[in-house]
Design an enzyme around this catalytic site. Structure first.
Site, mmCIF file in Angstrom:
data_model
loop_
_atom_site.group_PDB
_atom_site.id
_atom_site.type_symbol
_atom_site.label_atom_id
_atom_site.label_comp_id
_atom_site.label_asym_id
_atom_site.label_seq_id
_atom_site.Cartn_x
_atom_site.Cartn_y
_atom_site.Cartn_z
ATOM 1 N N HIS A 83 0.804 -1.233 0.000
ATOM 2 C CA HIS A 83 0.000 0.000 0.000
ATOM 3 C C HIS A 83 0.833 1.278 0.000
ATOM 4 O O HIS A 83 0.291 2.366 -0.130
ATOM 5 C CB HIS A 83 -0.946 0.031 1.207
ATOM 6 C CG HIS A 83 -0.242 0.304 2.506
ATOM 7 N ND1 HIS A 83 0.467 -0.659 3.173
ATOM 8 C CD2 HIS A 83 -0.119 1.440 3.235
ATOM 9 C CE1 HIS A 83 0.991 -0.137 4.273
ATOM 10 N NE2 HIS A 83 0.658 1.138 4.332
HETATM 11 C C1 UD1 Z 1 -2.017 5.302 6.291
HETATM 12 C C2 UD1 Z 1 -0.682 5.714 6.894
HETATM 13 C C3 UD1 Z 1 0.342 4.596 6.695
HETATM 14 C C4 UD1 Z 1 -0.180 3.280 7.228
HETATM 15 C C5 UD1 Z 1 -1.506 2.975 6.565
HETATM 16 C C6 UD1 Z 1 -2.078 1.684 7.075
HETATM 17 C C7 UD1 Z 1 -0.187 8.121 6.786
HETATM 18 C C8 UD1 Z 1 0.665 9.126 6.154
HETATM 19 N N1 UD1 Z 1 -0.148 6.899 6.224
HETATM 20 O O1 UD1 Z 1 -1.820 5.187 4.874
HETATM 21 O O2 UD1 Z 1 1.511 4.941 7.413
HETATM 22 O O3 UD1 Z 1 0.758 2.267 6.930
HETATM 23 O O4 UD1 Z 1 -2.409 4.050 6.856
HETATM 24 O O5 UD1 Z 1 -3.213 1.346 6.376
HETATM 25 O O6 UD1 Z 1 -0.859 8.402 7.758
HETATM 26 N N2 UD1 Z 1 -9.370 4.760 2.272
HETATM 27 C C9 UD1 Z 1 -10.587 4.139 2.234
HETATM 28 N N3 UD1 Z 1 -11.134 3.743 3.410
HETATM 29 C C10 UD1 Z 1 -10.517 3.932 4.599
HETATM 30 C C11 UD1 Z 1 -9.278 4.570 4.619
HETATM 31 C C12 UD1 Z 1 -8.711 4.967 3.447
HETATM 32 O O7 UD1 Z 1 -11.160 3.942 1.187
HETATM 33 O O8 UD1 Z 1 -11.086 3.529 5.639
HETATM 34 C C13 UD1 Z 1 -8.748 5.165 1.008
HETATM 35 C C14 UD1 Z 1 -9.003 6.598 0.674
HETATM 36 O O9 UD1 Z 1 -9.315 6.702 -0.656
HETATM 37 C C15 UD1 Z 1 -7.689 7.291 0.948
HETATM 38 C C16 UD1 Z 1 -6.678 6.180 0.763
HETATM 39 O O10 UD1 Z 1 -7.343 4.976 1.107
HETATM 40 O O11 UD1 Z 1 -7.453 8.340 0.086
HETATM 41 C C17 UD1 Z 1 -5.474 6.334 1.628
HETATM 42 O O12 UD1 Z 1 -5.818 6.517 3.003
HETATM 43 P P1 UD1 Z 1 -4.880 7.417 3.950
HETATM 44 O O13 UD1 Z 1 -5.381 7.363 5.342
HETATM 45 O O14 UD1 Z 1 -4.671 8.733 3.338
HETATM 46 O O15 UD1 Z 1 -3.464 6.705 3.879
HETATM 47 P P2 UD1 Z 1 -3.051 5.157 3.872
HETATM 48 O O16 UD1 Z 1 -2.487 4.834 2.555
HETATM 49 O O17 UD1 Z 1 -4.134 4.289 4.403
#
Ligand code: UD1
Length: 356
Positions: A201
């Site tokens: 991811h």
């Molecule tokens: C975040 C953390 C990363 C961790 C990861 C674990 C930061 C900078 N990154 O990354 O260190 O390893 O979590 O999972 O804080 N989304 C959904 N549903 C959710 C959450 C996210 O659909 O419940 C999608 C959204 O489109 C979002 C994308 O995933 O834009 C990324 O989510 P985000 O929280 O920005 O970062 P992660 O890649 O999950």
């Protein structure tokens, strides 16, 4: 004493749960749980609260997704009034996600003491958003709990006063040890006997679509040797969809993100794990399961020096060669790092309850 915990993203939940439990044993400690809402899908958040027996959050900031600036900024502006209203004596933040840094910054400005659990880890790679979060959170924290001795060395080098730093051990392993019997009972039916387990991811792997395609091709090739189980993180699913990459070949099973217990059961019995996660490098070291990390560096070097982790970097040939080694029985065996003993949260709770 009022202790407020801040969690936001999936890997925070298994770190906060044991500290919350351990603090509940201390008389006179009142606990407040704040969820920033950084992760909000049922299978990225609620299912972990259920399985880990974390109480429902007292406050949910519901910030959701966005750019780093938007997400961090939203947490900052929504968390400040919560701190002003709740008046905690101490705020505990976990790991290295945007929620960690945002909450620490709010507290530092309001002169509320902050404790950072999983302090001191460094990849020395500032292109990783998590590295920025780690560096800045540690500068702001008043109490820093490290999972391994390399963390103490890093903090010393950055000029952080030694009396703030406590080598506590790894809280993720506390949760793993507590939940493993239940995970084994849940041993999911319908999974193959022998398989490789994959998670990817990180922006460095999924945002560069050419590289993502090459990685997926390598997984399909691996899938001809043994079944590959791939629970897909939402951001990875978005990128795969956006890229229009054809998911062909029946050797790779693309799954929704898995609940904690099911994932743990699969991880503990995997022939090999391929990942870019931080926590999974640690868990595989604990299980003595071979782990190939698709990154150039790791903030968890003990998983390489003592554990089963091998960094394959951005090198498909190395990934394939190491996987072939593992599948032919040529496996790097490791040992469990010191203080990954299931008691890290007890040590942290004792220090927190003593106050600063
Ligand atoms: C975040 C953390 C990363 C961790 C990861 C674990 C930061 C900078 N990154 O990354 O260190 O390893 O979590 O999972 O804080 N989304 C959904 N549903 C959710 C959450 C996210 O659909 O419940 C999608 C959204 O489109 C979002 C994308 O995933 O834009 C990324 O989510 P985000 O929280 O920005 O970062 P992660 O890649 O999950």
């Amino acid at each position: 004493m009022r202790i407020l915990h801040v969690v936001g993203a999936r890997p925070n939940f298994m770190k906060a749960a044991p500290v919350f439990r351990a603090l509940a044993q201390h008389a006179g400690v009142q606990q407040i749980l704040v969820h920033t809402g950084q992760h909000y899908d049922f299978n990225m958040s609620d299912v972990f609260f259920q399985e880990l027996e974390l109480p429902a959050p007292d406050v949910n900031l519901e910030v959701g997704s966005g750019s780093h600036a938007q997400q961090t900024g939203q947490i900052i502006s929504r968390f400040e009034p919560v701190v002003l209203e709740q008046k905690p004596d101490m705020v505990v933040v976990y790991g290295d996600v945007n929620s960690t840094l945002a909450a620490a910054l709010v507290c530092a400005k309001l002169l509320v003491p902050v404790a950072h659990v999983e302090a001191g880890l460094r990849s020395f790679d500032r292109t990783m958003p998590e590295e920025i979060n780690r560096l800045l959170t540690d500068q702001l924290a008043d109490l820093l709990f490290t999972p391994s001795a390399d963390g103490n060395q890093n903090l010393e080098r950055e000029g952080i006063a030694a009396e703030k730093v406590h080598l506590a051990g790894n809280v993720m392993i506390d949760t793993l040890q507590r939940m493993l019997p239940r995970a084994r009972e849940r041993q999911a039916k319908g999974w193959p006997e022998r398989y490789a387990l994959v998670t990817l991811h990180r922006p460095s792997n999924v945002d560069d679509l050419e590289w993502l395609k090459r990685l997926l091709c390598a997984l399909f090739q691996a899938g001809q040797k043994l079944p590959v189980l791939f629970p897909v993180h939402p951001r990875t699913r978005e990128r795969i969809t956006a890229s229009g990459i054809q998911l062909q070949g029946d050797g790779v099973r693309f799954l929704d993100p898995l609940p904690y217990l099911e994932f743990l059961a699969l991880e503990s019995r995997a022939a090999a794990v391929i990942t870019d996660s931080g926590g999974i490098q640690e868990e595989t070291t604990f299980f003595n399961v071979p782990c190939l990390t698709v990154r150039e560096n790791t903030e968890r070097p003990v998983t390489v020096t003592l554990g089963t982790n091998i960094l394959v970097g951005r090198d498909i040939a190395k990934l394939q060669a190491e996987l072939t080694h593992i599948l032919s029985g040529n496996i790097k065996r490791g040992s469990i790092p010191p203080l990954w003993d299931g008691k890290a949260s007890d040590r942290i709770a004792a220090t927190l309850a003593a106050g600063i």
